[in-house]
Write a protein that holds these residues in place. Structure first.
Motif, short mmCIF file in Angstrom:
data_model
loop_
_atom_site.label_atom_id
_atom_site.label_comp_id
_atom_site.label_asym_id
_atom_site.label_seq_id
_atom_site.Cartn_x
_atom_site.Cartn_y
_atom_site.Cartn_z
N LEU A 140 0.84 -1.20 0.00
CA LEU A 140 0.00 0.00 0.00
C LEU A 140 0.88 1.24 0.00
O LEU A 140 1.89 1.30 0.68
CB LEU A 140 -0.89 0.00 1.26
N ALA A 141 0.47 2.24 -0.79
CA ALA A 141 1.10 3.56 -0.74
C ALA A 141 0.01 4.59 -0.46
O ALA A 141 -1.11 4.45 -0.95
CB ALA A 141 1.81 3.89 -2.05
N VAL A 142 0.33 5.59 0.34
CA VAL A 142 -0.67 6.59 0.70
C VAL A 142 -0.22 7.98 0.25
O VAL A 142 0.97 8.30 0.25
CB VAL A 142 -0.95 6.59 2.22
N GLU A 143 -1.20 8.80 -0.12
CA GLU A 143 -0.94 10.10 -0.76
C GLU A 143 -1.22 11.27 0.17
O GLU A 143 -2.26 11.29 0.85
CB GLU A 143 -1.82 10.22 -2.01
N ASN A 144 -0.32 12.24 0.15
CA ASN A 144 -0.57 13.53 0.80
C ASN A 144 -1.64 14.28 0.01
O ASN A 144 -1.66 14.24 -1.21
CB ASN A 144 0.71 14.36 0.85
N ILE A 145 -2.55 14.96 0.69
CA ILE A 145 -3.64 15.62 -0.03
C ILE A 145 -3.49 17.14 -0.01
O ILE A 145 -2.72 17.70 0.78
CB ILE A 145 -5.02 15.22 0.54
N ALA A 146 -4.25 17.78 -0.89
CA ALA A 146 -4.33 19.24 -0.93
C ALA A 146 -5.41 19.69 0.04
O ALA A 146 -6.37 18.96 0.30
CB ALA A 146 -4.66 19.72 -2.33
N ALA A 147 -5.28 20.89 0.59
CA ALA A 147 -6.27 21.37 1.55
C ALA A 147 -6.44 22.88 1.45
O ALA A 147 -5.49 23.60 1.14
CB ALA A 147 -5.86 20.99 2.97
N LEU A 148 -7.66 23.31 1.71
CA LEU A 148 -7.96 24.74 1.78
C LEU A 148 -7.85 25.25 3.21
O LEU A 148 -7.75 26.45 3.45
CB LEU A 148 -9.38 24.99 1.28
N ILE A 149 -7.90 24.33 4.17
CA ILE A 149 -7.99 24.74 5.57
C ILE A 149 -6.85 24.12 6.38
O ILE A 149 -6.27 23.11 5.99
CB ILE A 149 -9.34 24.31 6.19
N SER A 150 -6.55 24.74 7.51
CA SER A 150 -5.54 24.25 8.44
C SER A 150 -6.19 23.94 9.78
O SER A 150 -7.09 24.67 10.22
CB SER A 150 -4.44 25.29 8.65
N TRP A 151 -5.74 22.87 10.42
CA TRP A 151 -6.21 22.55 11.76
C TRP A 151 -5.46 23.39 12.79
O TRP A 151 -4.24 23.55 12.68
CB TRP A 151 -5.96 21.08 12.06
N PRO A 152 -6.13 23.88 13.80
CA PRO A 152 -5.41 24.56 14.88
C PRO A 152 -4.66 23.55 15.75
O PRO A 152 -5.06 22.38 15.84
CB PRO A 152 -6.53 25.24 15.66
N GLY A 153 -3.58 23.99 16.37
CA GLY A 153 -2.89 23.15 17.33
C GLY A 153 -2.13 21.98 16.75
O GLY A 153 -1.90 20.98 17.44
N GLU A 154 -1.70 22.08 15.51
CA GLU A 154 -0.94 20.97 14.92
C GLU A 154 0.44 20.88 15.56
O GLU A 154 1.05 21.89 15.93
CB GLU A 154 -0.84 21.14 13.41
N GLU A 155 0.95 19.65 15.67
CA GLU A 155 2.18 19.39 16.40
C GLU A 155 3.35 19.01 15.50
O GLU A 155 4.48 18.89 15.97
CB GLU A 155 1.93 18.26 17.41
N MET A 156 3.10 18.83 14.21
CA MET A 156 4.13 18.44 13.26
C MET A 156 3.92 19.13 11.93
O MET A 156 2.79 19.52 11.60
CB MET A 156 4.10 16.92 13.04
N THR A 157 4.98 19.26 11.16
CA THR A 157 4.85 19.70 9.78
C THR A 157 4.39 18.50 8.94
O THR A 157 4.39 17.35 9.40
CB THR A 157 6.19 20.21 9.22
N GLU A 158 4.04 18.77 7.68
CA GLU A 158 3.62 17.67 6.82
C GLU A 158 4.75 16.66 6.63
O GLU A 158 4.54 15.45 6.70
CB GLU A 158 3.16 18.19 5.45
N GLY A 159 5.96 17.16 6.40
CA GLY A 159 7.08 16.26 6.19
C GLY A 159 7.35 15.40 7.41
O GLY A 159 7.62 14.19 7.30
N GLN A 160 7.30 15.98 8.59
CA GLN A 160 7.52 15.23 9.83
C GLN A 160 6.44 14.17 10.03
O GLN A 160 6.71 13.04 10.43
CB GLN A 160 7.56 16.20 11.01
N PHE A 161 5.20 14.56 9.75
CA PHE A 161 4.07 13.64 9.90
C PHE A 161 4.25 12.43 8.98
O PHE A 161 4.09 11.27 9.39
CB PHE A 161 2.78 14.38 9.58
N LEU A 162 4.61 12.68 7.72
CA LEU A 162 4.79 11.60 6.76
C LEU A 162 6.00 10.74 7.10
O LEU A 162 5.99 9.52 6.91
CB LEU A 162 4.93 12.17 5.34
N TYR A 163 7.06 11.37 7.60
CA TYR A 163 8.25 10.62 8.00
C TYR A 163 7.90 9.63 9.11
O TYR A 163 8.24 8.44 9.04
CB TYR A 163 9.33 11.58 8.47
N GLU A 164 7.20 10.11 10.14
CA GLU A 164 6.82 9.24 11.24
C GLU A 164 5.88 8.13 10.78
O GLU A 164 5.99 6.98 11.21
CB GLU A 164 6.16 10.06 12.35
#
Length: 442
Positions: A140-164
């Motif tokens: 399985l491979a999973v894709e990063n998506i595009a977004a119009l909105i941001s969640w408040p209180g995020e704890e990681m960047t996109e790259g960090q999230f995908l790395y983990e």
């Protein structure tokens, strides 16, 4: 990692052109749009020529609070087997929320929505991906998506999230460079920083697509030419690693085959440009594990239920605000949520017009206005086909559509499609069933 080469998204509207297109090594097909027992003849011919076909799922909702539905996983696995695919892909997104966990109605977004980059969301996503990996017959491979909105209180960047995510599950990544550009415009995120933080060795392949900007918001339309900034992100990626495969996505507003071929050539050019820079001296790049606090991994045997409960409440509140008009959750940008809500309603109208093509014919120019008014107070709860039937029933039960030919045609259309069994071809049987339904609704 298997080398795929250059590919294009297979769609029925361009099937003949794809078959004749030179230099196509593989194609990707939306998994939910094919039936394993009745594959399109075009896909069969491509497979006979040795062209790899990869199914791309859109409805699992791996980033949602609930565990993946076993029926959806089985259906996806069936398509993998039917296509002889070496790989299957899905999205890091949630597509529905609510239900028993939140004691609220189950809501469907009809679109891919971003998960918060938090430890709760990561724990849930990792477990959901492990469940999917166990149920699927190929990687399985999973894709990063595009977004119009941001969640408040995020704890990681996109790259960090995908790395983990890749580190904890071994899942492969489908990197969409157009989505990285979208998030740069809409959320101020640096594509180069995201690429620097990714585990490049986990990349299965890359998506490239077009979009457009309106009022400072980038819309990932898949219906416009690939712009130079997206090609620039692709070249940057190619300067860091040779991606196993790159695919052009186009879902609507299909141009002439020659224009698609020119876009493919531009993609190849960006890859060559990046490759020529690979190995050159570079500034030290960030590592996802370097300057970020490591994400807390769920310990073996530890339940994700508390995280699922918190994520369920948060996602339900957001989706309800987007599709049911409930108050904007604390911390979100209300203006941006309004843009997203209008985009979701517009997509619903477009998809319903496509899968129930008789409705725009019956209603004429009134279709879109009537549907958007309906969507404002009626969230989707059962997919687009159910949405089309519910919309028609709403018009028939309300005074939004006056008596006349259009209302009579709509009533006949709805009666023909709303029964529990397929319509009979025998006129007498159809007349009897129609008469029963009319009497039942008086």
């Amino acid at each position: 990692m298997e080398r795929l080469g250059t590919g294009i998204g297979w769609r029925p509207e361009i099937a003949d052109a794809v078959e004749r297109m030179p230099g196509i090594d593989w194609v990707e097909v939306v998994a939910e749009n094919v039936c394993p027992g009745h594959l399109p003849e075009s896909l069969g011919r491509l497979r006979e020529r040795g062209v790899t076909v990869i199914p791309h799922g859109v409805s699992l909702g791996l980033g949602g609070a609930e565990r993946p539905d076993a029926g959806r996983l089985a259906a996806l696995a069936e398509r993998v087997e039917a296509l002889g695919a070496p790989l299957v892909t899905e999205h890091i997104a949630f597509v529905r929320a609510g239900g028993t966990r939140t004691a609220s109605p189950l809501l469907e977004a009809g679109h891919l929505l971003p998960v918060p980059r938090t430890r709760d969301a990561l724990d849930v996503l990792c477990e959901n991906i492990r469940i999917a990996q166990d149920a699927l017959p190929v990687p399985l491979a999973v894709e990063n998506i595009a977004a119009l909105i941001s969640w408040p209180g995020e704890e990681m960047t996109e790259g960090q999230f995908l790395y983990e995510l890749a580190d904890r599950t071994g899942v492969r990544l489908l990197v969409d460079v157009a989505n990285l550009h979208t998030n740069h415009v809409n959320r101020g995120e640096d594509p180069a920083k995201a690429l620097a933080e990714l585990p490049l060795e986990a990349i299965a392949y890359v998506h490239v697509a077009g979009g457009f900007e309106r009022d400072g918001v980038w819309h990932d339309s898949h219906a416009h030419p690939v712009p130079e900034p997206v090609l620039g992100v692709l070249a940057d990626l190619a300067s860091r690693v040779s991606p196993p495969g790159v695919l052009l996505e186009r879902d609507e507003n299909f141009p002439e085959p020659a224009e698609l071929e020119r876009e493919l050539e531009a993609i190849r050019g960006a890859l060559e440009k990046g490759a020529s820079e690979r190995g050159a001296a570079r500034a030290t790049t960030a590592s996802a594990a370097g300057d970020a606090e490591p994400a807390r991994a769920t310990r073996p045997g530890e339940s994700t239920e508390p995280a699922r409960q918190r994520l369920a409440l948060a996602q339900t509140a957001l989706l309800s605000a987007l599709v049911a008009g409930t108050p904007v959750p604390e911390g979100f940008d209300g203006v941006r949520l309004g843009v997203q809500a209008r985009a979701l309603a517009g997509k619903r109208a477009d998809v319903v017009a496509k899968i129930a093509s008789e409705l725009p014919v019956i209603l004429g120019e009134r279709f879109r206005g009537l549907f958007l008014a309906y969507a404002h107070g009626h969230p989707m709860t059962g997919g687009y086909r159910r949405d089309a039937l519910d919309f028609a029933e709403h018009l028939l039960r309300s005074e939004a559509l006056a008596e006349g030919p259009a209302r009579r045609e709509l009533r006949a259309w709805w009666l023909e499609r709303s029964g529990p069994v397929p319509p009979s071809r025998r006129p007498v049987v159809r007349a009897v069933r129609a008469a029963r339904r009319v009497l039942a609704h008086r």
